[in-house]
Design an enzyme around this catalytic site. Structure first.
Site, short mmCIF file in Angstrom:
data_model
loop_
_atom_site.label_atom_id
_atom_site.label_comp_id
_atom_site.label_asym_id
_atom_site.label_seq_id
_atom_site.Cartn_x
_atom_site.Cartn_y
_atom_site.Cartn_z
CE1 TYR A 78 -27.97 81.12 12.48
CE2 TYR A 78 -29.07 82.08 10.57
CZ TYR A 78 -28.69 80.97 11.30
OH TYR A 78 -29.01 79.71 10.87
CG PHE B 196 -7.55 67.42 -4.08
CD1 PHE B 196 -6.20 67.23 -3.87
CD2 PHE B 196 -8.39 67.57 -2.98
CE1 PHE B 196 -5.69 67.20 -2.58
CE2 PHE B 196 -7.87 67.53 -1.69
CZ PHE B 196 -6.53 67.35 -1.49
CG ASP B 197 -7.55 63.44 -1.63
OD1 ASP B 197 -7.68 64.66 -1.77
OD2 ASP B 197 -7.08 62.93 -0.61
CG ASP C 31 -10.29 71.96 -6.76
OD1 ASP C 31 -10.24 72.77 -5.81
OD2 ASP C 31 -10.05 70.75 -6.63
CB ALA D 186 -6.71 74.76 -3.30
CE LYS E 222 -5.40 72.70 0.52
NZ LYS E 222 -6.57 72.09 -0.09
CG HIS F 13 -5.42 58.97 2.04
ND1 HIS F 13 -6.58 58.96 1.30
CD2 HIS F 13 -5.19 60.26 2.36
CE1 HIS F 13 -7.01 60.20 1.17
NE2 HIS F 13 -6.19 61.01 1.80
#
Ligand SMILES: *Cc1c(COP(=O)(O)O)cnc(C)c1O
Length: 457
Positions: free
Chosen positions: A72, A124-125, A214, A216, A257, A449
């Protein structure tokens, strides 16, 4: 003769996929309310819905799973991943999260408040979702060249420095940070140049703003810098990555990714104070500091995946395959976004179906027709994804209406790519027979979407 690129791996295990008939697919897609997310994966032959979490792990990654420490607190897997992150990106502090959007949720809980403005390059969304959910406003400062799919520009992910400076000078007080997406997913997997990163850093310093990457597809971005930007030809991918991240204060990462793992994400940063603030939310939303949203074994596999994705040989074959598909489509005269991006080929639906209005969800129509034709699943990056304007409630029409064919990492062969290209060519040959698009019968108030339901007009 110069030897072509070839995959720097061989295949040790296979997973069977099955073909269906056109009649079956016509029925299935209707039952799915013309939403490709609603299809169970056994109804899909070649799945190009996303490159997220769909990659194939290496034998080394699978062995790392067995070495995971599931304690843990203080798990060795946490320190192994921390070491890899420090080594590759240079950030001393990090928090594991269950995926990229969780990293956004945690970090934005510290940094974003109502009324804030967050400039960036085509957020990004999920990034946009987490900003707008907090009643803050993302402002897109991507260069105009990105919106002309026929124009060649080596770094269409770049930020327009004039647009950014205007936002910075106008809204100075309201801006907590600038966000740069590497590569720029929404604009077509397009990279950002080192020069642009440097210049944004310079501007940010003048206004004393933080920069968050960001990240990815950071490794794919580094490959494009190496192969397209002057002065970096002889630098290693790892050197380029280190330099890129020297211009950032913090990063959010979807490890699904360029981490080449099936689930996971993280936040990393330089500042201890920010780390401590983010820790509070990470413990609340994700889990204790040394595992966050991840199992120990998954942190191990990620540490190994980051090593593999930052090699030139891997990136050359990965991006080479994406370009193989893109060039096949070009040969067939199919309108695609150029230059071809790092993780996907984007088909320009407005040029594909010029006789159908954007209000009938043209890119969705193309994605559905491709599925019916060959059992190939792509995804709409267009009006459905762009969602409604929170103020007016009207559909937002993006400049680009595209179908994204995202290629999973190390999963398909170039024969699969030939099949996809042939299926799309068949749709292209019968494009004038397709006259109408869709109307919405159900939609959720945010990120519609994923669950939208449609009917043929
Ligand atoms: C995938 C992605 C995210 C979100 O990450 P998830 O792991 O899907 O939650 C954020 N930004 C970019 C650029 C992405 O591609």
């Amino acid at each position: 003769m110069e030897l072509p690129y070839a995959e720097p791996f061989k295949i040790k295990m296979v997973e069977n996929i099955t073909r269906s008939t056109k009649e079956e697919r016509l029925r299935w897609i209707k039952e799915a309310k013309y939403n490709l997310f609603n299809l169970s994966s056994d109804k899909v032959f070649i799945d190009l819905l996303t490159d997220s979490g769909t990659g194939a792990m290496s034998d080394k990654q699978w062995s790392e799973l067995m070495l995971g420490d599931e304690s843990y607190a203080g798990a060795s897997s946490y320190y192994k991943l921390q070491h890899a992150i420090k080594d590759i990106f240079g950030f001393p502090y990090f928090l594991p999260t269950h995926q990229g959007r969780a990293a956004e949720n945690v970090l934005f809980s510290v940094l974003v408040k109502e009324g804030d403005i967050i400039p960036g390059n085509s957020h990004f969304d999920t990034t946009k979702g987490h900003i707008e959910f907090r009643k803050a406003i993302p402002i897109d400062c991507t260069i105009d060249e990105a919106f002309d799919t026929t124009l060649y520009h080596p770094f269409k992910g770049n930020i327009d420095l004039n647009k950014l400076e205007q936002v910075l000078s106008q809204h100075h007080q309201k801006i907590p940070f600038i966000i740069i997406t590497l590569t720029n997913n929404t604009a077509g997997g397009q990279p950002v140049s080192m020069e642009n990163l440097k210049e944004v850093r310079y501007l940010a310093n003048r206004y004393q703003k933080m920069i968050i990457f960001d990240s990815a597809r950071f490794a794919e971005n580094a490959f494009f810098i190496k192969t397209r930007e002057k002065g970096y030809e002889n630098r290693s991918i790892r050197e380029i990555v280190r330099q890129m991240f020297s211009y950032a204060d913090a990063m959010t990462m979807s490890s699904k990714k360029d981490g080449i793992v099936n689930i996971g994400g993280f936040i990393a940063m330089n500042d201890e104070k920010l780390f401590k603030q983010a820790t509070i939310y990470n413990i609340m939303f994700e889990g204790y500091i040394t595992y966050g949203g991840m199992a120990g074994r998954d942190m191990n596999a990620l540490a190994q995946g980051l090593q593999e994705s930052t090699t030139y040989e891997y990136l050359e074959s990965r991006i080479g395959q994406v370009h193989f598909l893109g060039n096949k489509l070009k040969e067939y005269g199919i309108p695609i976004q150029e230059p071809i991006g790092g993780h996907a080929v984007f088909v320009d639906a407005l040029k594909f179906f010029p006789h159908i209005p954007q209000s009938e969800y043209v890119a969705q129509l193309l994605a559905v027709e491709l599925y019916i034709e060959g059992g190939v699943r792509g995804v709409e990056i267009g009006t459905l994804l762009a969602d409604r304007d929170p103020k007016t409630g009207q559909d937002r029409y993006p400049k680009l209406e595209m179908v994204r064919l995202a290629i999973p990492r190390r999963v398909y062969t170039n024969n699969h790519m030939e099949y996809v290209a042939a299926a799309l060519k068949n749709v292209y040959d019968r494009r004038t027979d397709i006259r109408r698009g869709f109307k919405i019968t159900y939609e959720a108030p945010i990120l519609r979407h994923f669950t939208v339901e449609l009917e043929r007009l």
